[in-house]
Design a protein around this motif. Sequence first.
Motif, PDB file in Angstrom:
ATOM      1  N   VAL A 133       0.847  -1.194   0.000  1.00 20.53           N
ATOM      2  CA  VAL A 133       0.000   0.000   0.000  1.00 20.53           C
ATOM      3  C   VAL A 133       0.881   1.242   0.000  1.00 20.53           C
ATOM      4  O   VAL A 133       1.882   1.292   0.732  1.00 20.53           O
ATOM      5  CB  VAL A 133      -0.906   0.015   1.255  1.00 20.53           C
ATOM      6  CG1 VAL A 133      -1.783   1.255   1.289  1.00 20.53           C
ATOM      7  CG2 VAL A 133      -1.749  -1.241   1.325  1.00 20.53           C
ATOM      8  N   ALA A 134       0.499   2.226  -0.793  1.00 17.58           N
ATOM      9  CA  ALA A 134       1.214   3.510  -0.763  1.00 17.58           C
ATOM     10  C   ALA A 134       1.182   4.050   0.669  1.00 17.58           C
ATOM     11  O   ALA A 134       0.131   4.029   1.325  1.00 17.58           O
ATOM     12  CB  ALA A 134       0.574   4.496  -1.730  1.00 17.58           C
ATOM     13  N   ALA A 135       2.320   4.515   1.161  1.00 18.58           N
ATOM     14  CA  ALA A 135       2.446   4.935   2.558  1.00 18.58           C
ATOM     15  C   ALA A 135       1.493   6.071   2.921  1.00 18.58           C
ATOM     16  O   ALA A 135       1.078   6.180   4.074  1.00 18.58           O
ATOM     17  CB  ALA A 135       3.889   5.326   2.857  1.00 18.58           C
ATOM     18  N   PHE A 136       1.125   6.920   1.974  1.00 16.68           N
ATOM     19  CA  PHE A 136       0.208   8.032   2.264  1.00 16.68           C
ATOM     20  C   PHE A 136      -1.226   7.560   2.500  1.00 16.68           C
ATOM     21  O   PHE A 136      -2.054   8.282   3.046  1.00 16.68           O
ATOM     22  CB  PHE A 136       0.201   9.064   1.133  1.00 16.68           C
ATOM     23  CG  PHE A 136      -0.487   8.579  -0.112  1.00 16.68           C
ATOM     24  CD1 PHE A 136      -1.868   8.609  -0.234  1.00 16.68           C
ATOM     25  CD2 PHE A 136       0.258   8.067  -1.162  1.00 16.68           C
ATOM     26  CE1 PHE A 136      -2.507   8.139  -1.383  1.00 16.68           C
ATOM     27  CE2 PHE A 136      -0.365   7.594  -2.317  1.00 16.68           C
ATOM     28  CZ  PHE A 136      -1.749   7.633  -2.418  1.00 16.68           C
ATOM     29  N   ASN A 137      -1.558   6.335   2.086  1.00 20.53           N
ATOM     30  CA  ASN A 137      -2.929   5.851   2.089  1.00 20.53           C
ATOM     31  C   ASN A 137      -3.332   5.372   3.492  1.00 20.53           C
ATOM     32  O   ASN A 137      -3.489   4.181   3.752  1.00 20.53           O
ATOM     33  CB  ASN A 137      -3.104   4.746   1.047  1.00 20.53           C
ATOM     34  CG  ASN A 137      -4.556   4.437   0.777  1.00 20.53           C
ATOM     35  OD1 ASN A 137      -5.441   4.825   1.522  1.00 20.53           O
ATOM     36  ND2 ASN A 137      -4.790   3.714  -0.305  1.00 20.53           N
ATOM     37  N   THR A 138      -3.507   6.327   4.379  1.00 10.63           N
ATOM     38  CA  THR A 138      -3.829   5.999   5.771  1.00 10.63           C
ATOM     39  C   THR A 138      -5.174   5.306   5.905  1.00 10.63           C
ATOM     40  O   THR A 138      -5.356   4.483   6.803  1.00 10.63           O
ATOM     41  CB  THR A 138      -3.786   7.258   6.657  1.00 10.63           C
ATOM     42  OG1 THR A 138      -4.681   8.233   6.122  1.00 10.63           O
ATOM     43  CG2 THR A 138      -2.373   7.831   6.720  1.00 10.63           C
ATOM     44  N   ARG A 139      -6.117   5.609   5.007  1.00  8.05           N
ATOM     45  CA  ARG A 139      -7.417   4.920   5.059  1.00  8.05           C
ATOM     46  C   ARG A 139      -7.224   3.423   4.891  1.00  8.05           C
ATOM     47  O   ARG A 139      -7.729   2.622   5.686  1.00  8.05           O
ATOM     48  CB  ARG A 139      -8.362   5.429   3.967  1.00  8.05           C
ATOM     49  CG  ARG A 139      -8.813   6.851   4.139  1.00  8.05           C
ATOM     50  CD  ARG A 139      -9.867   7.259   3.124  1.00  8.05           C
ATOM     51  NE  ARG A 139      -9.547   6.950   1.740  1.00  8.05           N
ATOM     52  CZ  ARG A 139      -9.923   7.666   0.700  1.00  8.05           C
ATOM     53  NH1 ARG A 139     -10.663   8.755   0.880  1.00  8.05           N
ATOM     54  NH2 ARG A 139      -9.611   7.318  -0.523  1.00  8.05           N
ATOM     55  N   ALA A 140      -6.497   3.027   3.850  1.00  4.30           N
ATOM     56  CA  ALA A 140      -6.289   1.602   3.592  1.00  4.30           C
ATOM     57  C   ALA A 140      -5.455   0.965   4.697  1.00  4.30           C
ATOM     58  O   ALA A 140      -5.751  -0.152   5.139  1.00  4.30           O
ATOM     59  CB  ALA A 140      -5.608   1.403   2.238  1.00  4.30           C
TER      60      ALA A 140
END
Length: 164
Positions: A125-132
Amino acid sequence: MSLPDPSDLRLAPLAPAHAAALVTWRYPAPYDVYDLADADPADLLDPDAGFHALLAGEELVGFRSYGADGRVPGWDYDGHHPGALDTGGGLRPDLTGRGLGRAAIAAGLAHGRALFAPTAFRVTVAAFNTRALRVLAGLGFERVDGFEAAYDGRPFEVLLRQEV
């Protein structure tokens, strides 16, 4: 469209119309890293690509994938947790951030478990994707590593969920 009932989500084989729709989906930045704009719909239909439609009734609301599509160039997947099944996916852009992520991923895990019986699931997961990342942690995934993508240096997180 109204929000689908999370208990109504199911996976099905990817049909040509589904593949054609997936390559048109556009996410706002920075989530555009997940766009499939450069994908050929015919490639998504190849069984080796591992793509499956996520449906609510007969409506396409997302997709799940198993295998190489879940990998991001820049990390040694074969050298770490070799029995893990890579999985990925996405919701239709108008449905993101509306509380369907947990049900979508859970449906994908159940489907992957039935098809492949993996010892573990692995997600990148992309590190910025805090939702996921928050949803995955709630589903029992734990961070095992992080790296920068080979194609643009964007940071990614690798998470694992043991099944056995």
